[in-house]
Structures are given as structure tokens and as C-alpha cells.
Write an enzyme that holds these catalytic residues in place. Structure first.
Site, PDB file in Angstrom:
ATOM      1  CE1 TYR A   1       5.038 -20.063  33.394  1.00  0.00           C
ATOM      2  CE2 TYR A   1       4.805 -17.707  33.778  1.00  0.00           C
ATOM      3  CZ  TYR A   1       4.268 -18.983  33.783  1.00  0.00           C
ATOM      4  OH  TYR A   1       2.968 -19.168  34.182  1.00  0.00           O
TER       5      TYR A   1
ATOM      6  CE1 TYR B   1       4.006 -17.377  39.674  1.00  0.00           C
ATOM      7  CE2 TYR B   1       2.654 -15.700  38.627  1.00  0.00           C
ATOM      8  CZ  TYR B   1       3.537 -16.754  38.528  1.00  0.00           C
ATOM      9  OH  TYR B   1       3.949 -17.172  37.284  1.00  0.00           O
TER      10      TYR B   1
ATOM     11  CB  SER C   1      -3.600 -11.649  34.203  1.00  0.00           C
ATOM     12  OG  SER C   1      -3.013 -10.373  34.110  1.00  0.00           O
ATOM     13  CD  GLU C   2       1.586 -16.080  34.579  1.00  0.00           C
ATOM     14  OE1 GLU C   2       2.323 -16.019  35.576  1.00  0.00           O
ATOM     15  OE2 GLU C   2       1.358 -17.149  33.967  1.00  0.00           O
ATOM     16  CG  HIS C   3      -1.312 -16.785  28.141  1.00  0.00           C
ATOM     17  ND1 HIS C   3      -0.187 -17.123  27.410  1.00  0.00           N
ATOM     18  CD2 HIS C   3      -1.632 -17.902  28.857  1.00  0.00           C
ATOM     19  CE1 HIS C   3       0.153 -18.369  27.672  1.00  0.00           C
ATOM     20  NE2 HIS C   3      -0.706 -18.861  28.545  1.00  0.00           N
TER      21      HIS C   3
END
Length: 491
Positions: free
Chosen positions: A85, A189, A207-209
Site C-alpha cells: 500500500y 485494523y 507480518s505485512e512485510h
């Protein structure tokens, strides 16, 4: 053995499928005319867009639990989103997040020089903490409190910096406030304040990465149809428009549910609803009184457009001029945000099935207070200001492109039964996390269980599914123990 489930949210659906696979006779009661809870679509004039969750995190956990529930990988399609994003700041700068660590380091060097070494260290530290936290907290239930208060767990809490806030913990890695915002906003979130939520929730941005961000083709809520078909095919008895009014008890056990005025008997019972409300179905003498802090809420805007913004990322964040002030307005003063940060979701860039040919859908979310006296019906000016920001900063010509628009506010969520209009269950504060959060066995009743966003380990679709898995394990364990004792679960 018969099991009755009150509530058809994601926790109830996964619980029902897993229990049915174990051979139990399962009945599920849902008060609305549809299943899915927060996983739902808003549809009108040929446009369809997710009403609630949009970002698919922890894909391996999601697919693993679905597989355990009998949902094979060919029944749904996950699309990897890369870049993850883009964040836009009011000073004109921006920051794009990527799957690739090497590309991310380059992004930081180019736009926020001096923070790249901190990012590398952040990822190293968070990997260790993620593995610790997953093993010690995500994959364990603490309905027996003694299992939490161990020397090993206490050491883990210290290692996870649970005593620090997400925002404060990031100061050790990033000098630039904008980068700290980029790695702390993820607590929103799950409805948490990044200035207050325990640092263990920094693991979301890691965790997104590490694991990526995904999109479920057709929309996240399309998973509900897959789950419902599986329920019906497996023999789970599903009843919609079936309101569970209360739990009938006999001594230290539940004996029945009152559903639409009728008594439904079973051997074990699962409550899958926003827990502060669902807990009221249990008699007070069996459910210790407790005050809860609600998660934040949000104002949601849904648009049907006569175009697709082809150059737009799927996910974007438009940050306000003062992030800390926005958080204060949400969590402390409980007022309409003066200059809010906005999340925008434009899935039509990768999914043409959501709108008529050549058209698109857009979703905007603004974090706002829950449990406030704000009259959201009188906030048209606030909504217009949000649309102005979207048009000026990311979607030129937006107003002219709008064919259809819908707005949802905290009032809508409260009417649907969400505690104080909070969007994500109870807040992920320190004393509503881990052992302090309601557990899968939440009361004194030995055969009543719970699943949902307010139950440990917490909110977010994969995490709620993990909570349902822990709850099913507790039922199986109790049943086996009772069989060894030579009695049924219901005595």
C-alpha cells in the site's frame, strides 16, 4: 453429542465446520437473514463491495485453518498485493510499502534517509518476537489461567515489550515520525490506539512485510458463500432469522438455548457474537460482571464509480496533519475528528467482477470514536470533507464519477449489536489482551464456549478463525476427559 452455536459470524462458521468434521451433531442459529457477521457485501445498482474487512493478512494461517475446516485451496483465490500500500502525508511526501525487504530499504533511503538501518533491525527483532508470540499466545488458550502465569510466558511478555506502547517501541528504530506512523497505524485494523496498545501488536506491521497482504478474489465476503455451502453439504443444521435470547442453566452447566421463544437442548453451547452483548445471555450468577473498553469505530463510505482509477494502488492511506491529535479525538476526547487519516480501498484495479463493465467501486474508512454521544446523522459536513480529501489527494474527478454512494456510521454498528458501536470487538489494550481477554471458556458454566473478535486471541479474520480453532480444541479435550470419567459432557 449435540452442539448448538449461537451466531453465524466467521468464528461460528469455522467452529461449526470443524466440529462437524469431528462427528458432532451441530446446529447453528443466526439472528439475521444472512451468515458471515462482519464479512458482508454492500450491493446496489450492479456494484458490490466488502462492507467490513478488506485486507487479508496472515495468509498461511488463513489457508491452514480453512483446510482443517474442509475448505480446499481451489475453492477460493488469493491475489498477492504488491506494493502492499501507499501512505500519503499532508506535507506532500509519501511512503510505499513493498513485499521485498531490499526494495523497502531502497524506498526508505530515497525518501526517509537515516531510517533504513532501523528498519533492518526492526525486521530482525520482530521476526524473533513473532515466532515467540505465535507459539506462546496465538496458539494457546488461557481459560485455565494457571497456564498463562508461567516463568516462560512472563519472560516472553518482557521480550515482546508488552509494557511499552506500539508507538513508543518504534522510537528505538525510526527517527522520523512519519515512518513511525507507517508502522503503528496497523493497530487500528483491530480498533486499538497505537499510542496505547501494547508493543506486541507491532507484529502486525512486521507480518505485512514478512507474510504479505492479499486480496480474496470477488471480495473477502465471498468466503461466506464457500463456508455456507460447506456447512450445508456437511450436514450442519443452519437456521437464519433465529434469535438466541438466553442460555438456560442447570447447576454448573447449560441445558438449552431459548431461540425465538423455543427451547433448544444440546450437550455443549458456543456463543459467537460480540462478547459484551453475548455474555448477557448467560445468567449473572454464572458470568462474572466485567466492564469492557470498546475498540474504535469507523465511518465507512462506499462508492459506485463510472470509472476505474487504473494507476491507483489497491490500498492507500491519506494521513492527516496530526496523527496523534486524531488518536486523541478517537480514544480520549471522543469527538468528530478534525483532520482525520483516511484508508481507501479500490479493488476494481485488480477485480473487474465488482461493478458493471468499465465501472469501479471505492471504499473509504475513517477511524472515529465508539461509545460517544456524537449524533452521526448530523455529520454530513464531515462526510463531505472526507470526499474532498479523497478527490484532492488520490482520486481526481471523484465527485463527478460517483454513481452510487452509501455511508455507515457507529450508529449502524451499535444497532447491529456491536458493543458501543465499536467495529472490532473489545479494544486490544494491555488488560484486554492474552490472559486478560475473555477466553474460549468464558464463564463458570462448564459446557459453554465462545468464539469471536472479543475472545482471545483477538480480532481480524484469521485471528478469529484461530480463536475458533482453540475453542474446538477445548471442546474436544473436555469431551475426552468426560468420556474417560464415564459421563457425558452434559452430565
Amino acid at each position: 453429542m449435540k452442539i448448538a452455536i449461537a451466531g453465524g459470524g466467521i468464528g461460528g462458521l469455522i467452529s461449526a465446520l470443524m466440529l462437524r468434521k469431528k462427528g458432532y451433531e451441530v446446529s447453528l442459529f443466526e439472528k439475521r437473514d444472512r451468515l458471515g457477521g462482519r464479512l458482508a457485501f454492500t450491493e446496489e445498482q450492479g456494484y458490490r463491495i466488502d462492507e467490513g474487512p478488506t485486507i487479508v493478512l496472515l495468509p498461511e494461517m488463513l489457508t491452514s485453518i480453512l483446510n482443517e475446516a474442509g475448505i480446499s485451496r481451489d475453492q477460493y483465490e488469493l491475489i498477492n498485493i504488491n506494493p502492499l500500500y501507499k501512505l500519503h502525508f499532508k506535507d506532500g511526501s509519501s511512503y510505499t510499502k513493498y513485499n521485498s525487504i531490499e526494495r523497502q530499504i531502497q524506498e526508505i533511503k530515497e525518501n526517509f534517509p537515516g531510517n533504513e538501518e532501523g528498519f533492518v533491525q526492526f525486521m530482525k527483532d520482530m521476526e524473533i518476537r513473532f515466532n515467540l508470540g505465535k507459539d506462546q499466545f496465538l496458539e494457546k488458550s488461557f481459560h485455565d489461567k494457571r497456564t498463562f502465569w508461567t516463568r516462560n510466558n512472563l519472560k516472553t511478555l518482557v521480550h515482546l515489550k508488552a509494557y511499552k506502547s506500539v508507538n513508543n517501541s518504534l522510537k528505538a528504530y525510526f527517527q522520523d515520525e512519519r515512518i513511525r506512523q507507517a508502522y503503528s497505524l496497523q493497530t487500528l485494523y483491530i480498533g486499538g490506539n497505537p499510542l496505547d496498545s501494547p508493543a506486541l501488536y507491532s507484529l502486525i506491521s512486521f507480518s505485512e512485510h514478512k507474510h504479505g497482504i492479499y486480496y480474496l478474489k470477488g471480495g473477502y465476503a465471498s468466503l461466506v458463500t464457500v463456508l455456507e455451502n460447506a456447512l450445508l453439504n456437511s450436514g450442519v443444521k443452519v437456521m437464519k432469522n433465529a434469535t438466541v435470547e438466553r442460555v438456560v442453566t442447570e447447576g454448573e452447566q447449560a441445558a438449552a438455548l431459548i431461540v425465538n421463544g423455543e427451547e433448544v437442548k444440546a450437550d455443549a453451547f458456543v456463543l459467537n457474537g460480540d462478547f459484551p452483548g453475548a455474555s448477557k445471555m448467560i445468567p449473572k450468577e454464572s458470568m462474572p460482571a466485567r466492564n469492557y473498553t470498546a475498540s474504535s469505530s469507523c465511518v465507512l463510505l462506499y462508492f459506485g464509480l463510472d470509472k476505474v482509477y487504473r494507476d491507483s494502488p489497491v490500498h492507500q492511506f491519506f494521513m492527516g496533519s496530526n496523527f496523534q491529535q486524531h488518536m486523541k479525538e478517537i480514544f480520549e476526547t471522543k469527538e468528530v475528528p478534525s483532520d482525520p487519516s483516511i484508508y481507501a480501498f479500490h479493488p476494481s484495479v485488480i477485480d473487474s467482477s465488482l461493478a458493471p463493465e468499465g465501472h469501479g467501486v471505492l471504499y473509504a474508512l475513517v477511524p472515529v470514536p465508539s461509545g460517544s454521544p456524537i449524533n452521526w446523522g448530523e455529520q454530513e459536513g464531515f462526510v463531505e470533507k472526507v470526499i474532498d480529501q479523497l478527490e484532492e489527494r488520490g482520486f481526481p474527478g471523484l465527485r463527478k464519477s460517483i454513481q452510487w454512494k452509501k455511508v455507515r456510521t457507529p450508529d449502524d454498528k451499535e444497532m447491529e449489536g456491536l458493543f458501543q458501536g465499536g467495529s472490532f470487538g473489545i479494544a486490544p489494550t494491555l488488560f484486554q489482551s492474552g490472559v486478560f481477554r475473555p477466553q474460549v471458556k468464558p464463564s463458570k458454566l462448564t459446557n459453554v464456549y465462545a468464539a469471536g473478535a472479543s475472545i482471545h486471541p483477538g480480532g481480524g479474520i484469521p485471528i478469529v478463525m484461530q480463536g475458533a480453532k482453540l475453542m474446538v480444541s477445548a471442546i474436544l479435550s473436555d469431551h475426552q476427559n468426560k468420556e474417560r470419567e464415564g459421563v457425558s459432557l452434559s452430565g
